[in-house]
Design an enzyme around this catalytic site. Structure first.
Site, mmCIF file in Angstrom:
data_model
loop_
_atom_site.group_PDB
_atom_site.id
_atom_site.type_symbol
_atom_site.label_atom_id
_atom_site.label_comp_id
_atom_site.label_asym_id
_atom_site.label_seq_id
_atom_site.Cartn_x
_atom_site.Cartn_y
_atom_site.Cartn_z
ATOM 1 N N HIS A 1 0.988 -1.179 -0.127
ATOM 2 C CA HIS A 1 0.124 -0.008 0.052
ATOM 3 C C HIS A 1 0.863 1.343 0.055
ATOM 4 C CE1 HIS A 1 0.621 -1.085 4.234
ATOM 5 N NE2 HIS A 1 0.615 0.196 4.709
ATOM 6 N N ASP B 1 6.321 4.145 4.530
ATOM 7 C CA ASP B 1 7.401 3.068 5.037
ATOM 8 C C ASP B 1 7.150 1.858 4.262
ATOM 9 O OD1 ASP B 1 4.603 2.566 6.105
ATOM 10 O OD2 ASP B 1 5.329 1.560 7.823
ATOM 11 N N HIS B 2 6.291 1.743 3.381
ATOM 12 C CA HIS B 2 6.563 0.650 2.409
ATOM 13 C C HIS B 2 7.052 0.841 1.001
ATOM 14 C CE1 HIS B 2 3.842 -1.793 4.960
ATOM 15 N NE2 HIS B 2 3.557 -0.575 5.432
ATOM 16 N N HIS C 1 1.513 3.842 2.042
ATOM 17 C CA HIS C 1 2.472 4.433 3.199
ATOM 18 C C HIS C 1 3.937 4.519 2.945
ATOM 19 C CE1 HIS C 1 -1.179 3.318 5.928
ATOM 20 N NE2 HIS C 1 -1.301 4.343 5.189
#
Length: 83
Positions: free
Chosen positions: A65, A69-70, A67
């Site tokens: 997804h 941090d991904h 975000h």
């Protein structure tokens, strides 16, 4: 330290700040599929594997997804692959 075929290598499982021992999300599946690529994933990948060619075996990067941090590690990974 090398990865084993059919394995799942956790490069990070979540953290507020990437570090050597606790990195943001990133997992390497079967030596060729990268699941998420958080900031610091490339460094973790190079740290825990002793093979230089591990980057050339990555065929797919799946981002779960949007975000940060991904996916914030993706530009650095792509830059390294282009070299």
């Amino acid at each position: 330290k090398t990865t084993i075929p059919g394995s799942l290598l956790f490069l990070g499982t979540g953290s507020a700040l990437p570090s050597k021992y606790r990195n943001v999300t990133g997992m390497l599946l079967n030596n060729s599929i990268l699941l998420d690529c958080g900031e610091g994933t490339l460094n973790q990948l190079l740290r825990v594997t002793s093979e230089d060619e591990v980057l050339t075996r990555i065929r797919v990067v799946l981002i779960s997804h949007s975000h940060a941090d991904h996916h914030l590690g993706l530009p650095l990974l792509l830059t390294q692959l282009a070299r």
